[in-house]
Design an enzyme around this catalytic site. Structure first.
Site, PDB file in Angstrom:
ATOM      1  N   ARG A 180      45.469  28.730  33.903  1.00  0.00           N
ATOM      2  CA  ARG A 180      46.242  29.991  33.731  1.00  0.00           C
ATOM      3  C   ARG A 180      47.600  29.538  34.330  1.00  0.00           C
ATOM      4  NH1 ARG A 180      41.306  32.532  33.681  1.00  0.00           N
ATOM      5  NH2 ARG A 180      40.925  33.296  31.597  1.00  0.00           N
TER       6      ARG A 180
ATOM      7  N   ASP B 281      41.054  26.681  29.312  1.00  0.00           N
ATOM      8  CA  ASP B 281      41.066  28.116  29.224  1.00  0.00           C
ATOM      9  C   ASP B 281      41.929  28.417  27.712  1.00  0.00           C
ATOM     10  OD1 ASP B 281      40.375  30.915  29.042  1.00  0.00           O
ATOM     11  OD2 ASP B 281      39.473  30.328  31.166  1.00  0.00           O
TER      12      ASP B 281
ATOM     13  N   HIS C 229      37.231  31.191  25.143  1.00  0.00           N
ATOM     14  CA  HIS C 229      38.106  30.885  25.951  1.00  0.00           C
ATOM     15  C   HIS C 229      38.634  29.556  25.388  1.00  0.00           C
ATOM     16  CE1 HIS C 229      38.267  34.038  29.187  1.00  0.00           C
ATOM     17  NE2 HIS C 229      37.139  33.882  29.296  1.00  0.00           N
TER      18      HIS C 229
ATOM     19  N   ASP D  18      31.189  32.612  29.277  1.00  0.00           N
ATOM     20  CA  ASP D  18      31.572  33.600  29.390  1.00  0.00           C
ATOM     21  C   ASP D  18      32.416  34.492  28.279  1.00  0.00           C
ATOM     22  OD1 ASP D  18      33.461  31.883  30.114  1.00  0.00           O
ATOM     23  OD2 ASP D  18      34.582  33.708  31.089  1.00  0.00           O
ATOM     24  N   GLU D  19      32.548  35.695  28.326  1.00  0.00           N
ATOM     25  CA  GLU D  19      33.528  36.520  27.451  1.00  0.00           C
ATOM     26  C   GLU D  19      33.830  35.964  26.227  1.00  0.00           C
ATOM     27  OE1 GLU D  19      36.104  38.221  31.101  1.00  0.00           O
ATOM     28  OE2 GLU D  19      36.659  36.245  30.604  1.00  0.00           O
TER      29      GLU D  19
ATOM     30  N   TYR E  54      35.763  37.202  44.345  1.00  0.00           N
ATOM     31  CA  TYR E  54      36.848  36.717  43.537  1.00  0.00           C
ATOM     32  C   TYR E  54      37.964  36.952  44.381  1.00  0.00           C
ATOM     33  CZ  TYR E  54      34.665  35.902  39.000  1.00  0.00           C
ATOM     34  OH  TYR E  54      33.953  35.454  38.202  1.00  0.00           O
ATOM     35  N   PHE E  55      38.654  35.697  44.647  1.00  0.00           N
ATOM     36  CA  PHE E  55      39.825  35.718  45.663  1.00  0.00           C
ATOM     37  C   PHE E  55      40.980  35.753  44.899  1.00  0.00           C
ATOM     38  CE2 PHE E  55      37.402  32.899  49.161  1.00  0.00           C
ATOM     39  CZ  PHE E  55      36.668  34.075  49.296  1.00  0.00           C
TER      40      PHE E  55
ATOM     41  N   THR F 231      43.989  32.065  38.145  1.00  0.00           N
ATOM     42  CA  THR F 231      45.064  31.831  38.450  1.00  0.00           C
ATOM     43  C   THR F 231      46.080  32.699  37.661  1.00  0.00           C
ATOM     44  OG1 THR F 231      45.075  29.916  37.560  1.00  0.00           O
ATOM     45  CG2 THR F 231      44.700  29.809  39.661  1.00  0.00           C
ATOM     46  N   GLU F 232      45.538  33.665  36.804  1.00  0.00           N
ATOM     47  CA  GLU F 232      46.770  34.223  35.833  1.00  0.00           C
ATOM     48  C   GLU F 232      47.827  34.455  36.525  1.00  0.00           C
ATOM     49  OE1 GLU F 232      43.446  34.870  36.252  1.00  0.00           O
ATOM     50  OE2 GLU F 232      42.435  35.764  34.139  1.00  0.00           O
TER      51      GLU F 232
END
Ligand code: TNX
Length: 546
Positions: free
Chosen positions: A169, A198, A272, A335-336, A433-434, A485-486
């Site tokens: 990201r 991603d 992704h 995922d997703e 989730y930082f 890191t979006e």
């Protein structure tokens, strides 16, 4: 004249007095060791003449000795000699033959004659070195250091202690990745999960598929502001990209390995994958054209699993990934991954029929198609001597037989996988989730929204769910925090988000739960703060207020 003379003498005395200032170390380190016994006596003074001794011919301990010398120089300015020549006193002696069944265990002993750091292996020795260096105040410039006599014996609670970084990201410099690894070493973390691809960017050179980086590593622009809250969405109009060459990635692998950290690369599939599909549109069900993602979230366009070419390419990519990353585990994502394209795709439907996949009460045929993909990739990687990790969605539609599950949607996936006798790594979004903010103070940086994760909440996380039997708990091999890191436009910001939550993480990973005490932890944290200040890290200071 005599006045000036005595003034000069005075200054000289003062100066020499300064150079013999002695700072007293304490052992209030993070993560808190298992056993610590202070003993009577004077303690050991680290001074200019102190030597660091490693066993002759032992390259690993020689490197550890060099690290220790660097750490001491950083904190004190004292440049100690590293040698393989034994001597009876005024030495810090390193060894790695401690008889103990956990290779990461160590004993640190301090008496007036010497300091001994005995590891059950070179990595155990390294963790003893970390404890010693964290005991020395980082701002001891120009001072000798008095280490009170002590016996510390210590070993980690979990064998897998991870920290993830998403470079898709937003991406970061090679130097920043090293700085991140340095932070991991400081916190006794032994695994760096590197999210390399991603929807918004492909960031690792693959020689057999050059378009992945030529086209897939750059997006045309980036969203401004918070996804979905900004209406209409605004974009910055600036192309964004970057990738790591294989040589650079190997440099990171070596840099991490020197610090006893294994890199686990992640190639997230079959969802992704928009960046890869932009480079090679034949990988998608519709054939494209596709565009590297410019917003965040989940995209409907995913890999076509009815197409043999998809697997051919995935195998080609994984072959090169295995070549770069020698560690046991490869993360294959999972995922997703929306199913809408597969539902409409003749090739995917043909594959479903050919495999005889059918809907049942819990899962659709398309869920099982994803499971087919993960299992097939697992088989391929197993044939290369590797094991796979996947996000907890890989439970849906049948787990790949040997897969390790990363439980991110809470701990439920982890519980289910442990009951199925699969290895589990706990990474719950609720606590670890930082990329989520510390609090909802409007002066905090722009981050993902949803919930807050204050330091205390991270600290409170218990990775072994009470409802599991001891036997089931044994499948939970460790704990990790994720840094997506979006919204992380700079390394500085990443540091802010992870520090000091990484400190809380390290006590969950390393220390025994009965040792946990949040107030005492905050006290210990002040020593780390001194280090962060001196090393120039950006960290969240609000946790030190009140
Ligand atoms: C979910 S965790 C994701 C990521 C996002 C993250 C944001 C996971 C396996 N997938 O793609 O970056 O949430 O917190």
């Amino acid at each position: 004249m005599s006045k000036i003379f005595s003034l000069l003498i005075g200054i000289l005395l003062l100066a020499s007095g300064c150079s013999h200032k002695t700072v007293v170390a304490d052992y209030n380190v993070i993560p808190i060791p298992q056993n610590l016994r202070l003993s009577e006596g004077d303690g050991f003074k680290i001074r200019k003449s102190t030597k660091i001794v490693y066993p002759a011919g032992d390259e690993l301990l020689q490197r550890n000795a060099d690290f220790l010398a660097d750490y001491i120089a950083f904190a004190t300015g004292l440049e100690l000699t590293v040698t393989d020549q034994e001597q009876a006193n005024n030495v810090i002696v390193l060894s790695s033959d401690l008889p103990y069944d956990n290779a990461e265990a160590y004993v640190l002993e301090v008496d007036p004659e010497k300091v001994t750091i005995s590891g059950a292996s070179a990595s155990g020795n390294f963790y003893g070195i970390q404890t010693l260096r964290k005991s020395i105040p980082a701002d001891s410039d120009g001072a000798n250091v008095l280490l009170p006599s002590v016996n510390i014996s210590d070993a980690p609670r979990f064998g897998y202690r991870g920290m993830m970084l998403d470079i898709a990201r937003h991406t970061f410099s090679l130097d920043f990745i090293k700085k991140y690894i340095d932070l991991m070493a400081l916190h006794n973390i032994n695994t760096f999960h590197w999210h390399l691809s991603d929807d918004q960017g492909w960031r690792i050179e693959i020689k057999g598929y050059p378009l992945l980086t030529e086209k897939g590593s750059t997006r045309k622009e980036t969203l401004i502001g918070r996804y979905k809250e900004e209406n209409p969405a605004r974009y910055d109009g600036t192309p964004y990209g970057g990738y790591f060459t294989q040589e650079e990635a190997r440099e990171i692998v070596r840099y991490a390995a020197d610090r006893y950290i294994t890199v686990i690369p992640e190639i997230d599939l079959p969802g992704h994958m928009l960046a890869a599909m932009t480079a090679y549109p034949e990988l998608g069900c519709t054939g494209g054209p596709y565009e590297v993602g410019t917003t965040w979230g989940v995209f409907d366009d995913v890999l076509c699993l009815g197409n043999e070419k998809t697997f051919e390419m995935l195998e080609g990519i994984m072959t090169e990934i295995c070549d770069i990353f020698p560690g046991e585990y490869i993360h294959i994502g999972g995922d997703e991954c929306p199913r809408v394209r597969w539902e409409a795709c003749p090739k995917c439907q043909a594959r479903i029929r050919q495999l005889g996949l059918k809907d049942d009460a819990q899962h659709t045929a398309e869920d099982k198609l994803q499971s087919y993909c993960m299992t097939r990739m697992e088989k391929f990687l197993n044939s290369k001597g590797r094991r796979v990790i996947g996000w907890d969605e890989i439970l849906e539609g049948g787990l790949a037989p040997e897969a390790t599950v990363m439980s991110w949607r809470g701990i439920v996936g982890g519980i289910a996988a442990a009951k199925l006798h699969h290895q589990v790594i706990m990474v719950p979004g609720s606590h670890l989730y930082f990329d989520y903010p510390y609090n909802d103070d409007p002066s905090e940086p722009l981050t993902i929204s949803g919930h807050t994760i204050p330091l205390e909440k991270v600290y409170a996380f218990e990775p072994l769910p009470a409802e599991l039997t001891p036997e089931q708990k044994s499948y939970i091999i460790g704990v990790q925090a994720n840094m997506w890191t979006e919204y992380m436009t700079s390394g500085d910001l990443v540091e802010y988000m992870v520090l000091p939550r990484m400190d809380a993480l390290s006590e969950i990973q390393w220390s025994q739960p009965e040792k946990k005490d949040y107030q005492a932890f905050l006290q210990r944290l002040t020593n780390m703060r001194t280090y962060y200040d001196k090393a120039g890290y950006n960290y969240a200071k609000h946790v030190f207020e009140n």
